[in-house]
Scaffold this motif. Structure first.
Motif, PDB file in Angstrom:
ATOM      1  N   MET A  39       0.842  -1.182   0.000  1.00 46.78           N
ATOM      2  CA  MET A  39       0.000   0.000   0.000  1.00 46.78           C
ATOM      3  C   MET A  39       0.884   1.241   0.000  1.00 46.78           C
ATOM      4  SD  MET A  39      -2.971   1.171   2.662  1.00 46.78           S
ATOM      5  CE  MET A  39      -4.170   0.040   2.052  1.00 46.78           C
ATOM      6  N   ALA A  40       0.553   2.173  -0.831  1.00 47.29           N
ATOM      7  CA  ALA A  40       1.330   3.408  -0.940  1.00 47.29           C
ATOM      8  C   ALA A  40       1.158   4.261   0.304  1.00 47.29           C
ATOM      9  CB  ALA A  40       0.887   4.197  -2.162  1.00 47.29           C
ATOM     10  N   ARG A  41       2.250   4.912   0.675  1.00 45.59           N
ATOM     11  CA  ARG A  41       2.201   5.806   1.832  1.00 45.59           C
ATOM     12  C   ARG A  41       1.497   7.096   1.444  1.00 45.59           C
ATOM     13  NH1 ARG A  41       8.390   6.175   3.101  1.00 45.59           N
ATOM     14  NH2 ARG A  41       8.786   4.409   1.786  1.00 45.59           N
ATOM     15  N   PRO A  42       0.744   7.668   2.385  1.00 46.87           N
ATOM     16  CA  PRO A  42       0.101   8.947   2.072  1.00 46.87           C
ATOM     17  C   PRO A  42       1.161  10.035   1.894  1.00 46.87           C
ATOM     18  CG  PRO A  42      -0.273   8.340   4.375  1.00 46.87           C
ATOM     19  CD  PRO A  42       0.454   7.195   3.717  1.00 46.87           C
ATOM     20  N   ARG A  43       0.867  10.935   1.023  1.00 45.92           N
ATOM     21  CA  ARG A  43       1.801  12.027   0.740  1.00 45.92           C
ATOM     22  C   ARG A  43       1.469  13.235   1.605  1.00 45.92           C
ATOM     23  NH1 ARG A  43       2.455  11.853  -5.827  1.00 45.92           N
ATOM     24  NH2 ARG A  43       3.064   9.686  -5.935  1.00 45.92           N
ATOM     25  N   SER A  44       2.506  13.933   2.006  1.00 50.91           N
ATOM     26  CA  SER A  44       2.368  15.126   2.833  1.00 50.91           C
ATOM     27  C   SER A  44       2.798  16.346   2.019  1.00 50.91           C
ATOM     28  CB  SER A  44       3.252  14.982   4.078  1.00 50.91           C
ATOM     29  OG  SER A  44       3.569  16.224   4.632  1.00 50.91           O
ATOM     30  N   ASP A  45       1.965  17.373   2.008  1.00 52.54           N
ATOM     31  CA  ASP A  45       2.328  18.609   1.314  1.00 52.54           C
ATOM     32  C   ASP A  45       3.580  19.226   1.921  1.00 52.54           C
ATOM     33  OD1 ASP A  45       0.180  18.343  -0.417  1.00 52.54           O
ATOM     34  OD2 ASP A  45      -1.109  19.718   0.716  1.00 52.54           O
ATOM     35  N   ASP A  46       3.724  19.089   3.253  1.00 54.65           N
ATOM     36  CA  ASP A  46       4.895  19.648   3.921  1.00 54.65           C
ATOM     37  C   ASP A  46       6.177  18.935   3.492  1.00 54.65           C
ATOM     38  OD1 ASP A  46       3.325  21.490   5.271  1.00 54.65           O
ATOM     39  OD2 ASP A  46       3.211  20.289   7.107  1.00 54.65           O
ATOM     40  N   LYS A  47       6.121  17.605   3.377  1.00 54.51           N
ATOM     41  CA  LYS A  47       7.318  16.859   2.949  1.00 54.51           C
ATOM     42  C   LYS A  47       7.664  17.189   1.500  1.00 54.51           C
ATOM     43  CE  LYS A  47       7.458  12.881   5.985  1.00 54.51           C
ATOM     44  NZ  LYS A  47       7.418  11.416   6.073  1.00 54.51           N
ATOM     45  N   ARG A  48       6.641  17.289   0.657  1.00 60.08           N
ATOM     46  CA  ARG A  48       6.905  17.635  -0.740  1.00 60.08           C
ATOM     47  C   ARG A  48       7.556  19.010  -0.822  1.00 60.08           C
ATOM     48  NH1 ARG A  48       5.508  20.142  -5.323  1.00 60.08           N
ATOM     49  NH2 ARG A  48       5.444  18.961  -7.267  1.00 60.08           N
ATOM     50  N   ALA A  49       7.033  19.951  -0.054  1.00 55.80           N
ATOM     51  CA  ALA A  49       7.603  21.307  -0.039  1.00 55.80           C
ATOM     52  C   ALA A  49       9.038  21.288   0.478  1.00 55.80           C
ATOM     53  CB  ALA A  49       6.735  22.240   0.797  1.00 55.80           C
ATOM     54  N   ALA A  50       9.304  20.464   1.482  1.00 58.24           N
ATOM     55  CA  ALA A  50      10.667  20.363   2.022  1.00 58.24           C
ATOM     56  C   ALA A  50      11.612  19.782   0.966  1.00 58.24           C
ATOM     57  CB  ALA A  50      10.673  19.494   3.277  1.00 58.24           C
ATOM     58  N   ILE A  51      11.135  18.796   0.207  1.00 60.16           N
ATOM     59  CA  ILE A  51      11.963  18.209  -0.858  1.00 60.16           C
ATOM     60  C   ILE A  51      12.251  19.252  -1.938  1.00 60.16           C
ATOM     61  CG2 ILE A  51      12.006  16.512  -2.729  1.00 60.16           C
ATOM     62  CD1 ILE A  51      10.319  14.680  -0.796  1.00 60.16           C
ATOM     63  N   MET A  52      11.233  20.010  -2.319  1.00 63.52           N
ATOM     64  CA  MET A  52      11.435  21.031  -3.354  1.00 63.52           C
ATOM     65  C   MET A  52      12.404  22.115  -2.883  1.00 63.52           C
ATOM     66  SD  MET A  52       9.809  19.953  -5.932  1.00 63.52           S
ATOM     67  CE  MET A  52       9.042  21.052  -7.100  1.00 63.52           C
ATOM     68  N   ALA A  53      12.256  22.555  -1.634  1.00 63.72           N
ATOM     69  CA  ALA A  53      13.163  23.573  -1.094  1.00 63.72           C
ATOM     70  C   ALA A  53      14.588  23.031  -1.015  1.00 63.72           C
ATOM     71  CB  ALA A  53      12.679  24.037   0.278  1.00 63.72           C
ATOM     72  N   ALA A  54      14.730  21.788  -0.577  1.00 69.70           N
ATOM     73  CA  ALA A  54      16.053  21.175  -0.492  1.00 69.70           C
ATOM     74  C   ALA A  54      16.662  21.011  -1.882  1.00 69.70           C
ATOM     75  CB  ALA A  54      15.958  19.826   0.213  1.00 69.70           C
ATOM     76  N   ALA A  55      15.853  20.577  -2.841  1.00 72.35           N
ATOM     77  CA  ALA A  55      16.354  20.423  -4.214  1.00 72.35           C
ATOM     78  C   ALA A  55      16.848  21.761  -4.753  1.00 72.35           C
ATOM     79  CB  ALA A  55      15.262  19.849  -5.111  1.00 72.35           C
ATOM     80  N   THR A  56      16.125  22.814  -4.467  1.00 69.55           N
ATOM     81  CA  THR A  56      16.535  24.143  -4.913  1.00 69.55           C
ATOM     82  C   THR A  56      17.897  24.509  -4.339  1.00 69.55           C
ATOM     83  OG1 THR A  56      14.227  24.849  -5.091  1.00 69.55           O
ATOM     84  CG2 THR A  56      15.892  26.590  -4.959  1.00 69.55           C
ATOM     85  N   ARG A  57      18.049  24.324  -3.039  1.00 67.87           N
ATOM     86  CA  ARG A  57      19.318  24.673  -2.382  1.00 67.87           C
ATOM     87  C   ARG A  57      20.473  23.800  -2.881  1.00 67.87           C
ATOM     88  NH1 ARG A  57      15.692  24.839   1.919  1.00 67.87           N
ATOM     89  NH2 ARG A  57      16.381  22.804   2.706  1.00 67.87           N
ATOM     90  N   ILE A  58      20.234  22.505  -2.987  1.00 68.84           N
ATOM     91  CA  ILE A  58      21.302  21.583  -3.395  1.00 68.84           C
ATOM     92  C   ILE A  58      21.699  21.825  -4.851  1.00 68.84           C
ATOM     93  CG2 ILE A  58      21.819  19.141  -3.833  1.00 68.84           C
ATOM     94  CD1 ILE A  58      21.978  19.853  -0.870  1.00 68.84           C
TER      95      ILE A  58
END
Length: 187
Positions: A1-20
């Protein structure tokens, strides 16, 4: 079963991707992005199927954010006033978000960004394009291809942003000088 997605985690990934990406370039490992975001590498792939998917989504988000910032509070005025407003807001966004600007510049030229993503990003910039089209309707570039006019506008913006960053105490003067050059070029 797929894990539920969190808007906060997605936003954290996008912010981290931007910085990296801004710091390390497009070759940065997804593990570094996940670590910066505070999620596991596997969790990153819950939100994005591939690294290319992450890059395409990041490109779209950054372009949309820049376009929204440039058009925020747009006055109901003539073309010159609207173009000046758009230009000034664009300069503010870019100088206030240097890591987003650097990441966006790298994504813009990446082979990972698909043609459909470039097209979708162009649609997010439609408002800016309409203002520039009205501004150049009777100017020296009226018969030039729109893509050429927009590319020159972007090059002038990048030069102005670089100058503002190097001399922030005179940001308003540099913003105005860049706009004056743009206006002479298109209108």
């Amino acid at each position: 079963m797929a894990r539920p997605r969190s808007d906060d985690k997605r936003a954290a990934i996008m912010a981290a991707a931007t910085r990296i990406i801004a710091a390390q370039g497009l070759g940065a490992a997804t593990a570094a992005i996940a670590k910066e975001a505070g999620v596991s590498n596997g969790s990153l792939f819950t939100y994005f199927d591939t690294k290319a998917d992450l890059l395409n989504q990041l490109y779209l988000e950054l372009k949309a954010e820049m376009g929204t910032a440039a058009l925020g509070g747009l006055p109901a005025a003539d073309e010159r006033a609207q173009t000046l407003h758009m230009w000034s807001q664009w300069m503010r966004w870019a100088t206030a978000n240097p890591h987003k600007r650097r990441a966006l510049a790298q994504l813009q030229v990446s082979d990972e960004i698909t043609a459909s993503t470039h097209e979708a990003a162009s649609r997010t910039m439609t408002g800016m394009g309409r203002i520039l089209e009205r501004s150049r309707a009777n100017g020296p570039m009226r018969d030039s291809p729109a893509a050429l006019a927009f590319t020159l506008c972007n090059a002038l913006a990048e030069a102005t942003i670089d100058y503002i960053i190097s001399d922030p105490d005179h940001a308003d003067e540099h913003t105005q000088s860049g706009f004056d050059a743009l206006w002479r070029m298109i209108a």
